[in-house]
Design an enzyme around this catalytic site. Structure first.
Site, PDB file in Angstrom:
ATOM      1  CD  GLU A 114      12.392   7.979 -58.917  1.00 55.04           C
ATOM      2  OE1 GLU A 114      11.733   8.273 -57.888  1.00 55.04           O
ATOM      3  OE2 GLU A 114      12.888   8.823 -59.661  1.00 55.04           O
ATOM      4  CE  LYS A 116       2.725   6.515 -54.791  1.00 58.25           C
ATOM      5  NZ  LYS A 116       2.467   6.610 -53.368  1.00 58.25           N
ATOM      6  CG  ASP A 118       3.172   3.351 -47.907  1.00 58.76           C
ATOM      7  OD1 ASP A 118       2.699   4.486 -48.104  1.00 58.76           O
ATOM      8  OD2 ASP A 118       2.498   2.391 -47.502  1.00 58.76           O
ATOM      9  CE1 TYR A 226       9.680  12.702 -54.472  1.00 58.56           C
ATOM     10  CE2 TYR A 226      10.109  10.752 -53.166  1.00 58.56           C
ATOM     11  CZ  TYR A 226       9.331  11.866 -53.440  1.00 58.56           C
ATOM     12  OH  TYR A 226       8.230  12.137 -52.681  1.00 58.56           O
ATOM     13  CE  LYS A 316      -0.707   4.225 -54.687  1.00 60.06           C
ATOM     14  NZ  LYS A 316      -1.931   4.276 -53.965  1.00 60.06           N
ATOM     15  CB  CYS A 410      -7.617 -17.415 -17.632  1.00 62.40           C
ATOM     16  SG  CYS A 410      -5.926 -17.711 -18.193  1.00 62.40           S
ATOM     17  CB  CYS A 413      -4.901 -19.896 -14.367  1.00 62.01           C
ATOM     18  SG  CYS A 413      -5.724 -18.300 -14.465  1.00 62.01           S
ATOM     19  CB  CYS A 428      -5.844 -13.771 -17.089  1.00 63.64           C
ATOM     20  SG  CYS A 428      -5.373 -14.833 -15.709  1.00 63.64           S
ATOM     21  CB  CYS A 433      -2.267 -16.873 -14.825  1.00 62.71           C
ATOM     22  SG  CYS A 433      -2.588 -17.582 -16.442  1.00 62.71           S
TER      23      CYS A 433
HETATM   24  S1  IVH Z   1       7.602  11.883 -57.292  1.00 65.01           S
HETATM   25  C1  IVH Z   1       5.153  15.345 -58.932  1.00 65.01           C
HETATM   26  N1  IVH Z   1       8.795   9.666 -56.496  1.00 65.01           N
HETATM   27  O1  IVH Z   1       3.985   9.407 -53.534  1.00 65.01           O
HETATM   28  C2  IVH Z   1       5.824  14.086 -58.514  1.00 65.01           C
HETATM   29  N2  IVH Z   1       6.909  10.433 -55.277  1.00 65.01           N
HETATM   30  O2  IVH Z   1       1.208   9.422 -54.383  1.00 65.01           O
HETATM   31  C3  IVH Z   1       6.018  14.053 -57.067  1.00 65.01           C
HETATM   32  N3  IVH Z   1       6.329   9.057 -53.353  1.00 65.01           N
HETATM   33  O3  IVH Z   1       3.359  12.784 -52.832  1.00 65.01           O
HETATM   34  C4  IVH Z   1       6.326  12.777 -56.483  1.00 65.01           C
HETATM   35  N4  IVH Z   1       7.946   7.585 -53.592  1.00 65.01           N
HETATM   36  O4  IVH Z   1       5.028  11.508 -51.316  1.00 65.01           O
HETATM   37  C5  IVH Z   1       7.797  10.534 -56.274  1.00 65.01           C
HETATM   38  N5  IVH Z   1       9.957   7.750 -55.885  1.00 65.01           N
HETATM   39  C6  IVH Z   1       8.957   8.618 -55.676  1.00 65.01           C
HETATM   40  C7  IVH Z   1       8.068   8.474 -54.597  1.00 65.01           C
HETATM   41  C8  IVH Z   1       7.040   9.403 -54.440  1.00 65.01           C
HETATM   42  C9  IVH Z   1       6.910   7.954 -52.858  1.00 65.01           C
HETATM   43  C10 IVH Z   1       5.125   9.699 -52.779  1.00 65.01           C
HETATM   44  C11 IVH Z   1       5.181  11.197 -52.690  1.00 65.01           C
HETATM   45  C12 IVH Z   1       3.967  11.676 -53.424  1.00 65.01           C
HETATM   46  C13 IVH Z   1       3.092  10.475 -53.389  1.00 65.01           C
HETATM   47  C14 IVH Z   1       2.058  10.507 -54.481  1.00 65.01           C
END
Ligand code: IVH
Length: 675
Positions: A114, A116, A118, A226, A316, A410, A413, A428, A433
């Protein structure tokens, strides 16, 4: 249909369209049509308070600001994830899982990959299918109760779509801010003189911890789910993670759609590689891929440490960086006079785009990172569109230029720049200006202000340098002849522009207030002021205390508005705008909703108890609606009084929505209240 049946039908319909919009980004109806459904439901619920239900879509925006957040324990600890930064580390993860399962590394163990997200994780408790609690991750064992704020995230269902909801279930996921909402939020913060958030994650974290859920609602937070957690002894509704995701989607929960089943680690690697390259095409920030063992029974075998599961890992993405030469440091003069440095770079490819400019923040940052003209520098793309300069790459033998010095005057001007002791930004202060005037005019004409199409940078430059325009009020005196005499302006474009400028004379008051560029007054603040005062006249008479009393207007904004209006030069511009015929009041005092019933046709039948037909018609017309004497398919509502006539039968036959007197009153009052 009884009112109860219609209410139930409307709730399902509204949830369906919320899901189309907020979960799938694929609306099927217009905003106006959606609002009409919502208003019909609100009116019906107002008329039948006994049918109001906390899971109704009308109940999303909660009550008063909270005093603080209550701490709550999670059903089971919310673990975090181990990281893999390289393909080798990803394979090492697969080897550990394979060993725990007693199979060969690289074999078809079955993973789900999946994106991740942010954002920040959240645990949602559903009892009998109803959202009753939302808690942030906190330290993993206990987090903060942010239920009121989660309820305004319209991607999240208040009720799971199922006839047989589980007794008690916890759904976990990630709350995040889409990139577009992040850009908007930061623009508003900058306008309000607040420091921008560094990335969407911080912005989402800030939003979810806001104490007033009405403010949270405006931030545009979204969520993806998720994970499902059930209480000890209960069984999960699926045996594989892939089915869990499908179950969540079937319940109406938002699930990030790009997840994939990957038979083995090689397939996971391909998924990671694909998204490392394509992550920038997504409307949200992702910092990697989460790889999870698909079979839930096998997860138990592999187990967890105290901190993270051994059956999952986060791959990552490397941060997108590039090295290029810093040709020179220029400064930009903003509308408010803020003078900010930026880097002019030798063009370089980064994350799929060519970069020639980067942010340098301010003089102090440049000194702290010792960034000098001519250096080779590392640039990085964060969540924002414009990348930033991280720092120089210099070796001993490099001969470097001198340390960069902020200009003292500036560049536009020539006035001396000033910086209050407690600030980092130089300004400024010359209101005439040309750089400031140019920026102010562009802001005045911009889409979210007076919306004057065709008034772009090149033209504004010419208008200012030729002396034709000094203030926004001067725009309204421009003639076709004057415009046609400018470079690259033919008679047709000149005529078009004059027409556009003329059209802007009738723009709503909030647009004008926003366009004036009062410090700390963004679009939201301008709307609030317009709604509260309704006219420039009344706003100009308002005291600081009266300004502060307006919802969403704080001390800083109130002071800034007063200072702006008291400045004689500004008062002169406003007078000149008024003399030029620019609209200075909202008939209905609200730029956005001043004709909320526009396009709606009402038919009245029977006798109303608490108002005459004339009064009812007047109320409809005042809000932009029409009153007709006969019912047709195009009729929006039939208002039914005592002893209704044949119009009621016709309305029923055609399926036209009916309003009784109470519901009609509620509808009218709601709109009048917003005026
Ligand atoms: S699963 C035990 N799935 O990433 C597994 N986490 O770095 C729990 N996160 O605390 C997390 N996307 O806040 C999972 N598709 C995803 C995610 C995800 C973002 C975050 C989550 C977690 C953190 C860990």
């Amino acid at each position: 249909m009884t009112p109860a049946e219609r209410i139930a039908a409307l709730r399902d319909l509204i949830r369906y369209h919320e899901e189309r919009y907020y979960v799938y980004d694929a609306p099927e109806i217009t905003d106006a049509e959606f609002d009409a459904l919502m208003r019909e439901l609100e009116a019906l619920e107002a008329a039948h308070p006994e049918l109001v239900d906390p899971s109704s879509p009308t109940q999303r925006v909660g009550g008063r600001p909270a005093e603080g957040f209550v701490t709550r324990r999670h059903l089971a600890p919310m673990l975090s994830l181990d990281n893999a930064y390289t393909v080798d580390e990803l394979r090492a993860f697969d080897e550990r899982v394979a060993r725990a399962l007693g199979v060969e590394p690289g074999s078809a163990i079955g993973y789900v990959a999946e994106l991740k997200i942010d954002g920040l994780s959240i645990a949602l408790t559903y009892e009998q299918g109803r959202l009753v609690r939302a808690v942030t991750r906190g330290d993993g064992v206990q987090g903060e109760d942010v239920t009121a704020n989660a309820r305004v995230i319209r991607a999240l269902p208040l009720r799971l779509r199922t006839d047989a909801p589980p007794e008690l279930i916890e759904i976990r996921g990630e709350v995040y801010l889409p990139l577009a909402a992040f850009a908007k939020m930061n623009a508003e913060r900058e306008e309000a003189g607040e420091p921008p958030f560094a990335n969407p994650r911080n912005a989402a974290a800030g939003a979810i911890r806001t104490l007033d859920s009405r403010l949270v609602a405006r931030r545009g937070l979204r969520a993806f789910c998720y994970q499902i957690v059930v209480p000890p002894g209960a069984t999960l509704p699926a045996e594989r993670h892939a089915r869990v995701l499908e179950q969540l989607a079937a319940w109406g929960c938002p699930v990030e759609p790009h997840w994939e089943f990957c038979a083995d680690i090689a397939a996971v690697e391909r998924y990671c590689e694909h998204w490392r390259e394509h992550r920038r095409s997504l409307p949200f920030d992702t910092d990697g891929v989460v790889v999870k063992l698909d079979a839930l029974a096998l997860r138990e075998k592999v187990g967890s440490t105290a901190k993270f599961p051994r059956w999952a890992t986060a791959f990552k993405f490397p941060t997108e960086q590039a090295v290029t030469r810093l040709i020179r440091i220029d400064v930009n003069v903003g509308r408010t006079g803020a003078v900010t440095p930026f880097a002019v770079l030798e063009p370089v490819q980064l994350g799929g785009t060519t970069i020639q400019m980067a942010t340098l923040h301010n003089e102090q940052e440049i000194a702290r990172r010792d960034i000098r003209e001519g250096d080779r520098v590392v640039i990085e793309k964060g969540g924002e569109i414009i990348p930033k300069v991280i720092g120089p790459v210099v070796s001993e033998q490099d001969t470097r230029g001198p340390a960069w010095r902020m200009p003292t005057h500036c560049p536009a001007c020539g006035s001396q720049l000033v910086r209050p002791d407690d600030e980092v930004i130089w300004r400024c202060e010359n209101v005439s200006c040309p750089a400031r005037i140019r920026r102010s005019l562009l802001h005045f004409a911009s889409r979210r202000a007076m919306n004057i199409e065709g008034l772009g940078e090149a033209l504004v430059d010419q208008l200012v340098s030729s002396g034709l325009v000094r203030t926004c009020a001067d725009l309204y005196r421009l003639t076709e002849e004057q415009l046609a005499s400018l470079d690259r302006m033919g008679p047709v474009s000149a005529a078009n522009l004059v027409r556009e400028i003329d059209r802007s004379r009738s723009a709503e008051l909030w647009r004008l207030l926003h366009g004036l560029g009062i410090r700390h007054v963004g679009e939201g603040g301008a709307r609030a002021l317009a709604r509260a005062f309704g006219s420039m006249e009344r706003l100009r008479r308002a005291s600081v205390d009266e300004l502060k009393a307006v919802p969403d207007v704080g001390d800083v904004v109130a002071e800034s508005v007063r200072t702006f209006l008291d400045e004689p030069a500004n008062a002169e511009v406003i007078d000149a705008l008024a003399a030029a015929g620019v609209r200075m009041e909202d008939e209905h005092q609200d730029g956005r909703l001043h004709q909320p019933l526009a396009g709606k046709t009402f038919v009245l039948t029977g006798t109303l108890e608490r108002m005459t037909r004339e009064q009812a018609s007047e109320a409809i017309v005042a809000l932009g609606g029409k009153v007709s004497s006969s019912v047709s398919r195009r009729t929006s509502y039939v208002v039914v009084g005592a002893e209704p006539g044949s119009k009621l039968d016709k309305a029923r036959a055609l399926g036209v929505p009916l309003l009784d007197e109470a519901a009609f009153e509620a509808l009218i009052m709601e709109h009048q209240a917003r005026e």
